[in-house]
Design an enzyme around this catalytic site. Structure first.
Site, PDB file in Angstrom:
ATOM      1  NE  ARG A  37       8.407 -44.574  79.593  1.00 20.32           N
ATOM      2  CZ  ARG A  37       9.427 -43.790  79.249  1.00 20.32           C
ATOM      3  NH1 ARG A  37      10.327 -44.218  78.424  1.00 20.32           N
ATOM      4  NH2 ARG A  37       9.512 -42.566  79.725  1.00 20.32           N
ATOM      5  NE  ARG A  41      10.848 -45.571  71.566  1.00 18.99           N
ATOM      6  CZ  ARG A  41      11.908 -44.790  71.747  1.00 18.99           C
ATOM      7  NH1 ARG A  41      12.512 -44.261  70.706  1.00 18.99           N
ATOM      8  NH2 ARG A  41      12.359 -44.542  72.951  1.00 18.99           N
ATOM      9  NE  ARG A  50       4.424 -42.615  69.869  1.00 16.14           N
ATOM     10  CZ  ARG A  50       4.589 -41.518  69.162  1.00 16.14           C
ATOM     11  NH1 ARG A  50       3.636 -41.072  68.387  1.00 16.14           N
ATOM     12  NH2 ARG A  50       5.710 -40.844  69.240  1.00 16.14           N
ATOM     13  CG  ASP A  86       6.097 -38.187  78.829  1.00 17.62           C
ATOM     14  OD1 ASP A  86       6.671 -39.270  78.612  1.00 17.62           O
ATOM     15  OD2 ASP A  86       6.681 -37.188  79.283  1.00 17.62           O
ATOM     16  CE1 TYR A 164      13.430 -35.109  81.200  1.00 12.15           C
ATOM     17  CE2 TYR A 164      12.127 -35.694  83.122  1.00 12.15           C
ATOM     18  CZ  TYR A 164      12.938 -36.056  82.069  1.00 12.15           C
ATOM     19  OH  TYR A 164      13.262 -37.372  81.886  1.00 12.15           O
TER      20      TYR A 164
HETATM   21  C1  LIG Z   1       4.501 -43.908  82.494  1.00 10.76           C
HETATM   22  C2  LIG Z   1       5.005 -43.312  81.192  1.00 10.76           C
HETATM   23  C3  LIG Z   1       5.998 -42.309  81.066  1.00 10.76           C
HETATM   24  N1  LIG Z   1       6.189 -42.072  79.734  1.00 10.76           N
HETATM   25  C4  LIG Z   1       5.378 -42.892  78.996  1.00 10.76           C
HETATM   26  C5  LIG Z   1       4.584 -43.655  79.898  1.00 10.76           C
HETATM   27  C6  LIG Z   1       3.418 -44.571  79.516  1.00 10.76           C
HETATM   28  C7  LIG Z   1       3.829 -45.858  78.902  1.00 10.76           C
HETATM   29  C8  LIG Z   1       4.066 -47.003  79.814  1.00 10.76           C
HETATM   30  O1  LIG Z   1       4.712 -46.834  80.852  1.00 10.76           O
HETATM   31  O2  LIG Z   1       3.624 -48.102  79.509  1.00 10.76           O
HETATM   32  C9  LIG Z   1       5.292 -42.931  77.537  1.00 10.76           C
HETATM   33  C10 LIG Z   1       6.489 -42.515  76.760  1.00 10.76           C
HETATM   34  N2  LIG Z   1       7.204 -41.350  76.894  1.00 10.76           N
HETATM   35  C11 LIG Z   1       8.197 -41.298  75.954  1.00 10.76           C
HETATM   36  C12 LIG Z   1       8.153 -42.455  75.174  1.00 10.76           C
HETATM   37  C13 LIG Z   1       9.092 -42.773  74.011  1.00 10.76           C
HETATM   38  C14 LIG Z   1       8.686 -42.061  72.785  1.00 10.76           C
HETATM   39  C15 LIG Z   1       7.844 -42.904  71.867  1.00 10.76           C
HETATM   40  O3  LIG Z   1       7.827 -44.133  71.968  1.00 10.76           O
HETATM   41  O4  LIG Z   1       7.187 -42.362  70.977  1.00 10.76           O
HETATM   42  C16 LIG Z   1       7.070 -43.227  75.665  1.00 10.76           C
HETATM   43  C17 LIG Z   1       6.587 -44.538  75.150  1.00 10.76           C
HETATM   44  C18 LIG Z   1       9.131 -40.180  75.754  1.00 10.76           C
HETATM   45  C19 LIG Z   1       9.915 -39.797  76.954  1.00 10.76           C
HETATM   46  N3  LIG Z   1       9.395 -39.184  78.058  1.00 10.76           N
HETATM   47  C20 LIG Z   1      10.378 -39.018  78.999  1.00 10.76           C
HETATM   48  C21 LIG Z   1      11.583 -39.536  78.470  1.00 10.76           C
HETATM   49  C22 LIG Z   1      12.926 -39.564  79.177  1.00 10.76           C
HETATM   50  C23 LIG Z   1      13.782 -38.414  78.688  1.00 10.76           C
HETATM   51  C24 LIG Z   1      15.134 -38.287  79.389  1.00 10.76           C
HETATM   52  O5  LIG Z   1      15.198 -37.975  80.581  1.00 10.76           O
HETATM   53  O6  LIG Z   1      16.149 -38.441  78.686  1.00 10.76           O
HETATM   54  C25 LIG Z   1      11.307 -40.014  77.187  1.00 10.76           C
HETATM   55  C26 LIG Z   1      12.265 -40.630  76.195  1.00 10.76           C
HETATM   56  C27 LIG Z   1      10.119 -38.457  80.332  1.00 10.76           C
HETATM   57  C28 LIG Z   1       9.443 -39.436  81.201  1.00 10.76           C
HETATM   58  N4  LIG Z   1       8.197 -40.000  80.975  1.00 10.76           N
HETATM   59  C29 LIG Z   1       7.864 -40.854  82.001  1.00 10.76           C
HETATM   60  C30 LIG Z   1       8.912 -40.801  82.948  1.00 10.76           C
HETATM   61  C31 LIG Z   1       8.892 -41.506  84.277  1.00 10.76           C
HETATM   62  C32 LIG Z   1       9.335 -42.921  84.142  1.00 10.76           C
HETATM   63  C33 LIG Z   1      10.826 -43.079  83.900  1.00 10.76           C
HETATM   64  O7  LIG Z   1      11.583 -42.749  84.802  1.00 10.76           O
HETATM   65  O8  LIG Z   1      11.162 -43.516  82.806  1.00 10.76           O
HETATM   66  C34 LIG Z   1       9.899 -39.935  82.452  1.00 10.76           C
HETATM   67  C35 LIG Z   1      11.209 -39.577  83.111  1.00 10.76           C
HETATM   68  C36 LIG Z   1       6.614 -41.627  82.203  1.00 10.76           C
END
Ligand SMILES: Cc1c2[nH]c(c1CCC(=O)O)Cc1[nH]c(c(CCC(=O)O)c1C)Cc1[nH]c(c(CCC(=O)O)c1C)Cc1[nH]c(c(CCC(=O)O)c1C)C2
Length: 367
Positions: A37, A41, A50, A86, A164
């Site tokens: 990540r 943000r 964003r 994602d 999910y």
């Molecule tokens: C590798 C990656 C992911 N998401 C994002 C990235 C790319 C950004 C980076 O890593 O630099 C952007 C990425 N994805 C998301 C965000 C936040 C939203 C935003 O900033 O607009 C970002 C930056 C949204 C997101 N997407 C997901 C969640 C978790 C939800 C939950 O279980 O409660 C969330 C909040 C699912 C998700 N997405 C991801 C995982 C695996 C990593 C981990 O365990 O965290 C998972 C579980 C993978």
């Protein structure tokens, strides 16, 4: 627009291959570091890019993904970048509706409830058609990164995506998804197999588009115990790496693969023999014991507690030093044990990266 995007050819020459060498267990001048990540943000420029835009629309724009991937590299000397996307784009490609709801996270309006619901899924997914936007984002970013550092592609692992698709979003207990494992083991395996087939094609497409390494996120491993992990996660993780590697080998290609199974400390031995070059670790595993248990079979990646980034910078430096001493400097990629949180100080990420580089250079000189 799409027709002006460059092709996956004539990429700029890679200038810093430290991450790739560490992944293969080769010698390096410093320990490479990146953060899960790292595009997120916690960066004001990320929030600005964003602002007011739909999350999955952003994922579908190669230009936006490229910009968000490059943002952290402009601030910090990371040794790798991970493509902005994602894990939930795969369930979307299989025909499920997924929305990002502000303050709630990813949401499936119509999650899978019973085995009959598997009929709603696309069995044979044309990844070029459904996920071509990710491939185009990778190709564009690989050009725009100008060989500064390698670009990592990724996918969610089958069990994490299955959870999910059944839970309909994030969950504490994952009890709806786990109910399937105990009540519908055959349908569960059918779904896991479907996901595996799509993930293999998806990862191969990412390499064809320019990804130089691949990470598979089994973020929900910890909710399984050792027995369920062995039945419902590990075989699919292994199958993915085996099939991706066999196909790449046919084409004379080879990219390192990283498996990150969060909270799966109980499966460390198995994970180190699952066809991945690198095993990613969360912070609940002691570095030295992780080394002992994986017996030099793989490189390791991780595992500072992300919350250590709340500490003062001198303390971060001390924590990093101990972590480096535990893992050693060979076959090691420094990272956090999970992602950066939105309220973390960019400056402290900088301190983390600098501490890894400085301490590891010192240690390597003394060998
Ligand atoms: C590798 C990656 C992911 N998401 C994002 C990235 C790319 C950004 C980076 O890593 O630099 C952007 C990425 N994805 C998301 C965000 C936040 C939203 C935003 O900033 O607009 C970002 C930056 C949204 C997101 N997407 C997901 C969640 C978790 C939800 C939950 O279980 O409660 C969330 C909040 C699912 C998700 N997405 C991801 C995982 C695996 C990593 C981990 O365990 O965290 C998972 C579980 C993978």
């Amino acid at each position: 627009s799409e027709c002006f995007l460059p092709s996956p050819k004539d990429f700029p020459q890679l200038k810093n291959d430290t991450f790739l060498r560490a992944a293969r267990g080769e010698e390096t001048e410093h320990v490479p570091v990146w953060c899960m990540r790292q595009a997120g943000r916690y960066l004001p420029e990320f929030r600005e890019s964003r602002a007011g835009k739909d999350f999955f629309e952003t994922c579908q724009s190669p230009e936006a993904c490229c910009e968000l991937t490059l943002q952290p590299l402009r601030r910090f000397p990371f040794d790798a970048a991970i493509i902005f996307s994602d894990i939930l784009v795969v369930p979307q490609a299989m025909g499920m509706d997924v929305q990002m709801v502000a303050g709630k996270g990813p949401t499936f309006p119509e999650p899978l409830k019973e085995p009959e619901d598997l009929q709603r899924l696309q069995v044979k997914v044309d990844t070029d058609k459904e996920l071509g936007y990710v491939f185009r984002a990778i190709t564009l970013t690989r050009h725009k990164i100008e060989g500064k550092v390698p670009l990592i592609g990724f996918s969610g692992a089958p069990w994490t995506l299955m959870s999910y698709m059944i839970e309909g979003g994030g969950s504490n207990t994952h009890s709806k998804a786990k109910r399937w494992l105990y009540q519908h083991p055959e349908a569960s395996h059918m779904l896991l197999k479907m996901l595996t087939d799509v993930i293999v094609e998806y990862l191969l497409g990412q390499v064809a588009a320019g990804a130089q390494a691949l990470q598979v996120f089994e973020s929900h491993a910890g909710i399984l115990g050792p027995a369920e992990f062995k039945e419902f996660s590990l075989p699919y993780l292994r199958d993915i790496a085996r099939r991706v590697k066999d196909k790449l080998k046919e084409a004379g290609q080879d990219v390192p693969m990283i498996v990150f199974a969060k909270d799966a400390h109980y499966a460390l031995e198995e994970l180190s023999q699952s066809n991945y070059e690198v095993v990613g670790l969360d912070w609940t595993i002691d570095p030295l014991s992780a080394r002992e248990r994986t017996g030099g079979k793989v490189s390791l990646q991780g595992n500072m507690d992300p919350c250590a980034l709340y500490a003062p910078k001198e303390r971060i430096s001390d924590i990093v030093k101990k972590m480096l001493e535990g893992f050693g400097t060979r076959g090691y990629i420094a990272n956090l044990g999970h992602g950066v949180y939105p309220d973390m100080e960019p400056e402290n990420i900088g301190a983390f990266v600098e501490a890894v580089h400085q301490h590891s250079k010192q240690m390597i000189k003394q060998i």
